[in-house]
Design a protein around this motif. Structure first.
Motif: not given
Length: 596
Positions: A344-354
């Motif tokens: 899911q793009p939003d999960v990837r957004r959070m993981l990539l932010t970290c």
């Protein structure tokens, strides 16, 4: 229950490939700090933190440190003391301390990966030896010869620990208000009387003696911060020749009931004519105490990084395992009843932010600690002065930004878990609670922001900023023909130029209204942090391309850097807009109108 695996590959990449630490250590005269030795230290450090400390983290939070009001003693959580015994037996407390006091004499930066491991594995446990290092630094720089001989050896060996006693019930950041008194005694010692609060590891059962470094006032001291002296006050009296005597008249009155970090004892300490010794010159205590505080601020920044990394590791694992719904572009795992949420793009957004914050933040923190070594051991006076000025400048950025980002990363990790993150089973909510304190102790984010903009930039005429901008300019010039980083050079130059321009604008407005500094400080701090990370990301990509790392590793750095520049660095636009806004937007509202 959350787990922890030391990210040794990225730690080594940051220290050796990006920062070139091995060559720096040799240049500074640390002949023993070879890559082979340090690699062995990090391997053993990973074993200790992963297998000994990390399993104690959940129980430490659940059981916490316990106070006995009858005896004034504190019992640490089960397993904490045996782990400390192993820590001492392994020689870990003295990694960076001078050999003449029983230490191993390694550079400060050589130990920083191990400290990150400790903080990530068990932050509460890490607070017990934390301030010993600050006490060692203070005594090295400001203590008399007999004090160094008497107190440094047991601190370096880990037989005793240290504490830092600043805050009083009526007095937090404004230390000029403190009331603790120091009365001269006939034997040359001082009687210390007063109450200190929020004292980390002020009382515990891991060692036989605790050395409290206490700020207090002499009878003839001038008012305000110019009348503060520093004293070393042992829990158990220690004579000048090192002889240990009776219990001192210092006692823990209670421990705080906190939002997080339950395993750490945060104490109210009562001094009732306790025997202490003056450290440094009378009324010059803040100078000596800041030696401890600056070391501690870098250490707290590293805590924010460490918690971010542990939270990210667990969120990544969960996101790969958790099956829920399908990708919007069609099933990615058609053989399973649902796709893992990592598609899911939003999960990837959070993981990539970290990931983006952690990996560049690691280089940022390690670089700051390299400056500690450079300021102390540089090969010329000019080199030492430049390292010291740059260290002064980056310290509030490291402390303020890495801890703010620690809250963001632990929040993102909790979001990846959904409702499972809010309950205690997976241990993510503990990391989110523990992270909150890092933005508060050793100076809140607002204090770091004022220190950066008000003192390190305005008062010191931007000396450190100019040095850092020079580093960016030099890198951009050297890499201008490198296709691997070409896409990052233009945005980095643009942000560096804007950083300089914003600084000038604030200075011009502050000349007419000093409130402009306080109004812009927070946004200036965060702007500085994001540009700093952009620089370290560009350098990381360049270093990865010429390293012996795998193609997978290099691609990971490159794509994460692209994510950072595209989706995180634009946060500077909002901070720049806020900086450009006059202070009147904050000061125009009458105080009474806040009630409406």
């Amino acid at each position: 229950m959350s787990t922890y695996k030391a990210p040794l590959t990225d730690m080594r990449f940051a220290l050796f490939d990006v920062l070139g630490a091995e060559a720096q250590f040799q240049k500074l005269g640390f002949a023993d700090a070879t890559r082979d030795l340090l690699d062995a230290i990090y391997d053993e450090g990973a074993r200790f933190t992963e297998t000994i400390l990390a399993p104690l983290n959940e129980a430490g939070d659940r059981i916490g440190s316990r106070f006995d009001k009858t005896t004034g003693t504190v019992a640490t959580p089960p397993g904490f003391k045996p782990a400390y015994v192993q820590f001492v037996e392994g020689g870990w407390p003295g990694l960076t301390s001078p050999a003449e006091f029983g230490g191993q004499g390694l550079p400060h930066a050589a130990a920083v990966p191990f400290k990150e491991m400790i903080d990530a594995a068990n932050l509460a446990w890490s607070t017990f030896p934390l301030l010993s290092h600050g006490a060692i630094d203070a005594l090295q720089h400001h203590g008399e010869a007999w004090q160094q001989e008497t107190f440094l050896k047991p601190l370096v060996e880990g037989r005793w620990t240290g504490s830092m006693c600043l805050t009083e019930p009526h007095c937090g950041t404004d230390l000029g208000l403190l009331k603790t008194k120091a009365e001269p005694q006939a034997d040359g010692s001082y009687g210390i009387t007063g109450t200190k609060i929020f004292i980390t590891a002020g009382e515990h059962d891991m060692v036989d003696n605790i050395l409290h470094l206490v700020l207090a006032r002499l009878p003839d001291a001038p008012a305000g911060s110019k009348g503060i002296s520093l004293f070393i006050v042992p829990k158990v009296k220690v004579a000048r020749d090192g002889t240990v005597g009776a219990a001192n008249t210092v006692r823990c009155g209670s421990i705080e009931h906190k939002m997080g970090l339950h395993g750490s004892s945060t104490c109210v300490m009562n001094f009732d004519g306790a025997q202490g010794y003056l450290v440094g010159q009378p009324n010059k205590g803040l100078m000596a105490m800041f030696t401890m505080m600056n070391t501690a601020r870098l250490g707290v920044g590293l805590q924010g990084l460490a918690l971010s990394d542990r939270a990210y590791q667990n969120a990544l694992r969960y996101s790969r395992d958790r099956l829920q719904s399908r990708s919007l572009s069609g099933p990615k795992f058609p053989d399973k009843p649902a796709d893992p949420i990592i598609v899911q793009p939003d999960v990837r957004r959070m993981l990539l932010t970290c990931k983006a914050i952690i990996e560049a933040g690691r280089v940022m923190a390690y670089h700051a600690t390299l400056l500690v070594d450079g300021a102390a051991r540089g090969t010329s006076e000019e080199e030492r002065a430049q390292a010291d000025a740059l260290l002064d400048f980056v310290t509030p950025i490291v402390k303020g930004c890495l801890t703010e980002w620690g809250i963001e990363c632990t929040y993102n990790a909790l979001q990846c878990f959904g409702g499972h993150g809010y309950i205690g089973e997976h241990g993510i909510e503990q990391l989110a609670r523990d992270a909150r304190i890092t933005t508060l102790y050793e100076g809140t984010t607002g204090i770091q922001a004022l220190d950066l903009l008000g003192r390190k930039v305005m008062q010191l005429k931007g000396t450190g900023l100019k040095l850092f901008l020079g580093m960016i300019e030099q890198f951009c010039n050297e890499q201008s023909g490198n296709p691997a980083v070409a896409e990052f050079i233009g945005p980095l130059r643009e942000k560096a130029a804007q950083w300089q321009q914003l600084t000038l604008q604030i200075g011009q407005r502050a000349a007419a209204n000093p409130e402009e500094i306080g109004a812009a400080a927070y946004d200036y701090l965060m702007y500085s942090g994001y540009v700093t990370l952009a620089y370290w990301w560009a350098r990381s990509v360049a270093a990865a391309e010429t390293s012996s790392q795998s193609e997978k590793f290099k691609a990971g750095k490159r794509e994460t850097a692209r994510f950072y520049f595209a989706r995180i660095l634009p946060r500077t636009l909002a901070h720049a807009a806020a900086i450009a806004t006059p202070a009147s937007t904050l000061t125009a509202l009458d105080e009474a109108a806040f009630d409406n």
